[in-house]
Motif scaffolding. Structure first.
Motif, PDB file in Angstrom:
ATOM      1  N   ASP A  44     -11.082  -6.839   6.923  1.00 45.93           N
ATOM      2  CA  ASP A  44      -9.906  -5.818   7.379  1.00 45.93           C
ATOM      3  C   ASP A  44      -8.815  -5.993   6.636  1.00 45.93           C
ATOM      4  OD1 ASP A  44      -9.381  -3.645   8.742  1.00 45.93           O
ATOM      5  OD2 ASP A  44      -9.290  -4.623  10.524  1.00 45.93           O
ATOM      6  N   HIS A  45      -8.648  -6.678   5.623  1.00 43.49           N
ATOM      7  CA  HIS A  45      -7.186  -6.829   4.784  1.00 43.49           C
ATOM      8  C   HIS A  45      -7.840  -7.049   3.297  1.00 43.49           C
ATOM      9  CE1 HIS A  45      -8.422 -11.036   4.609  1.00 43.49           C
ATOM     10  NE2 HIS A  45      -7.465 -11.261   3.736  1.00 43.49           N
ATOM     11  N   VAL A  46      -6.913  -6.589   2.492  1.00 41.35           N
ATOM     12  CA  VAL A  46      -6.964  -6.850   1.180  1.00 41.35           C
ATOM     13  C   VAL A  46      -5.732  -7.417   0.352  1.00 41.35           C
ATOM     14  CG1 VAL A  46      -8.362  -4.624   1.072  1.00 41.35           C
ATOM     15  CG2 VAL A  46      -5.828  -4.466   0.920  1.00 41.35           C
ATOM     16  N   VAL A  47      -6.018  -7.649  -1.005  1.00 36.14           N
ATOM     17  CA  VAL A  47      -4.946  -8.417  -1.652  1.00 36.14           C
ATOM     18  C   VAL A  47      -4.761  -7.629  -2.834  1.00 36.14           C
ATOM     19  CG1 VAL A  47      -4.390 -10.256  -3.207  1.00 36.14           C
ATOM     20  CG2 VAL A  47      -5.977 -10.801  -1.211  1.00 36.14           C
ATOM     21  N   ILE A  48      -3.503  -6.835  -2.896  1.00 36.46           N
ATOM     22  CA  ILE A  48      -2.851  -6.363  -3.785  1.00 36.46           C
ATOM     23  C   ILE A  48      -2.430  -7.161  -5.195  1.00 36.46           C
ATOM     24  CG2 ILE A  48      -1.453  -4.150  -4.561  1.00 36.46           C
ATOM     25  CD1 ILE A  48      -1.228  -3.805  -1.557  1.00 36.46           C
ATOM     26  N   GLY A  49      -2.862  -6.828  -6.060  1.00 41.66           N
ATOM     27  CA  GLY A  49      -2.341  -7.841  -7.269  1.00 41.66           C
ATOM     28  C   GLY A  49      -1.533  -6.986  -8.416  1.00 41.66           C
ATOM     29  N   LYS A  50      -1.797  -5.822  -8.289  1.00 38.60           N
ATOM     30  CA  LYS A  50      -0.986  -4.831  -9.433  1.00 38.60           C
ATOM     31  C   LYS A  50       0.562  -4.914  -8.927  1.00 38.60           C
ATOM     32  CE  LYS A  50      -1.334  -0.673 -11.792  1.00 38.60           C
ATOM     33  NZ  LYS A  50      -2.200   0.826 -11.621  1.00 38.60           N
TER      34      LYS A  50
ATOM     35  N   HIS B 213       0.353  -8.786  -0.204  1.00 39.91           N
ATOM     36  CA  HIS B 213       0.793  -8.031  -1.807  1.00 39.91           C
ATOM     37  C   HIS B 213       1.212  -9.501  -2.638  1.00 39.91           C
ATOM     38  CE1 HIS B 213       3.309  -4.926  -4.312  1.00 39.91           C
ATOM     39  NE2 HIS B 213       2.502  -5.471  -4.875  1.00 39.91           N
ATOM     40  N   GLN B 214       0.623  -9.649  -3.760  1.00 37.38           N
ATOM     41  CA  GLN B 214       0.691 -10.974  -4.261  1.00 37.38           C
ATOM     42  C   GLN B 214       2.130 -10.989  -4.581  1.00 37.38           C
ATOM     43  OE1 GLN B 214      -2.523 -11.695  -7.518  1.00 37.38           O
ATOM     44  NE2 GLN B 214      -0.722 -12.551  -8.514  1.00 37.38           N
ATOM     45  N   ASN B 215       2.730 -12.183  -4.421  1.00 41.97           N
ATOM     46  CA  ASN B 215       3.935 -12.591  -4.894  1.00 41.97           C
ATOM     47  C   ASN B 215       5.095 -11.800  -4.096  1.00 41.97           C
ATOM     48  OD1 ASN B 215       2.370 -12.464  -8.022  1.00 41.97           O
ATOM     49  ND2 ASN B 215       3.278 -14.663  -7.351  1.00 41.97           N
ATOM     50  N   HIS B 216       4.601 -11.221  -3.196  1.00 38.39           N
ATOM     51  CA  HIS B 216       5.573 -10.530  -2.535  1.00 38.39           C
ATOM     52  C   HIS B 216       5.540 -10.627  -0.952  1.00 38.39           C
ATOM     53  CE1 HIS B 216       7.004  -6.030  -1.263  1.00 38.39           C
ATOM     54  NE2 HIS B 216       7.822  -7.015  -0.957  1.00 38.39           N
ATOM     55  N   GLY B 217       4.278 -10.359  -0.382  1.00 34.70           N
ATOM     56  CA  GLY B 217       4.484 -10.928   1.072  1.00 34.70           C
ATOM     57  C   GLY B 217       3.168  -9.931   1.808  1.00 34.70           C
ATOM     58  N   LEU B 218       3.483  -9.720   3.001  1.00 33.22           N
ATOM     59  CA  LEU B 218       2.460  -9.079   3.989  1.00 33.22           C
ATOM     60  C   LEU B 218       3.018  -7.848   4.366  1.00 33.22           C
ATOM     61  CD1 LEU B 218       2.062 -12.053   6.571  1.00 33.22           C
ATOM     62  CD2 LEU B 218       0.859 -11.754   4.308  1.00 33.22           C
TER      63      LEU B 218
END
Length: 270
Positions: free
Chosen positions: A156-162, A189-194
């Motif tokens: 129920d969550h995803v990782v955004i790499g772009k 959001h990779q290198n950013h946060g939640l």
């Protein structure tokens, strides 16, 4: 699956006439608007209590009940602890402030407006630059179901790499975040946060953000210990998610927070 009858959750009492939170019913859109704004302010105050502030970063939004193309949000450069009913702003998807005297957070408009525009079913959304969520986001990993708390986010969550780590100030930056929120309540959001979103309420979006930050803290603590975590089997993780990870449960978890804030910080209603 358990037979819940007319109940939404196993946590709702079967016994009648017990004190238990009830979802609100509204007589008019104006009444619903005031309640959404009150709960948005409470969510901001809750973020302050949990130390989720970082300068002017962080934005929480809830759609207006009569004008769903507009959303209420916290004012730019006002500490979460000082957000109140009177300084909320109403913003359109182009970033124009329709009501209120404060400016809108540019990054908040770019990201949240894109999500609200792309997903008419999403009512509320939260984002903040937090210690553990940002640290965990730097690993580029999804959250594993290694605790019962983390099971709430299983599948129920995803990782955004772009566009990872790039400051979101251009309109196109919201596209990837918006695309990620199809059918899930959270994104890392990779290198950013939640980020969290809710199709139910700002209550649910806010609680799941607080919970996700806590789960990131738990995972980082396990990593730092050097111990090998034991993963909850998929079937048990799904079972737990169904009972502790729903929109209703997120709303229910937020009710004691809301009640405490209304009693301890009455200035939030000014």
């Amino acid at each position: 699956m358990l037979d819940l009858g007319q109940r939404k959750s196993i946590y709702q009492p079967e016994q009648q006439d017990l004190i238990f939170p009830e979802e609100p019913n509204y007589a008019t859109p104006a009444e619903e608007r005031e309640d959404r704004k009150r709960r948005l302010v409470a969510a901001c105050r809750a973020f302050a209590q949990h130390g989720l502030d970082y300068g002017f970063a962080g934005h929480l939004t809830i759609r207006d009940p009569e004008r769903p193309d507009l959303y209420w949000t916290n004012p730019m450069a006002v500490h979460f602890a000082q957000v109140r009913m009177s300084n909320l702003i109403l913003v359109d998807h182009e970033g124009t402030v329709v009501e209120g005297r404060h400016a809108v957070n540019r990054a908040g408009f770019v990201l949240h407006a894109a999500v609200h525009d792309a997903h008419p079913d999403i009512l509320a959304m939260c984002h903040a630059h937090t210690v553990y969520g940002t640290a965990f986001a730097a690993t580029g990993r999804a959250l594993e179901p290694v605790t019962q708390d983390a099971c709430a986010f299983f599948e129920d969550h995803v990782v955004i790499g772009k566009e990872a780590g790039k400051v979101a100030v251009e309109n196109a930056a919201g596209t990837d975040v918006a695309a990620a929120f199809k059918g899930v309540k959270a994104a890392i959001h990779q290198n950013h946060g939640l980020f969290t979103a809710s199709r139910h309420s700002i209550d649910a979006a806010a609680f799941w953000f607080i919970a996700l930050e806590r789960c990131c803290q738990q995972q980082l603590a396990i990593d730092a210990s050097g111990s090998q975590s034991i993963r909850v089997p998929d079937d048990k993780a799904r079972y737990s998610r169904e009972h502790v990870g729903s929109e209703y449960i997120g709303w229910l978890h937020f009710q004691p927070i809301l009640d405490h804030l209304l009693q301890s910080q009455p200035d939030m209603l000014a």
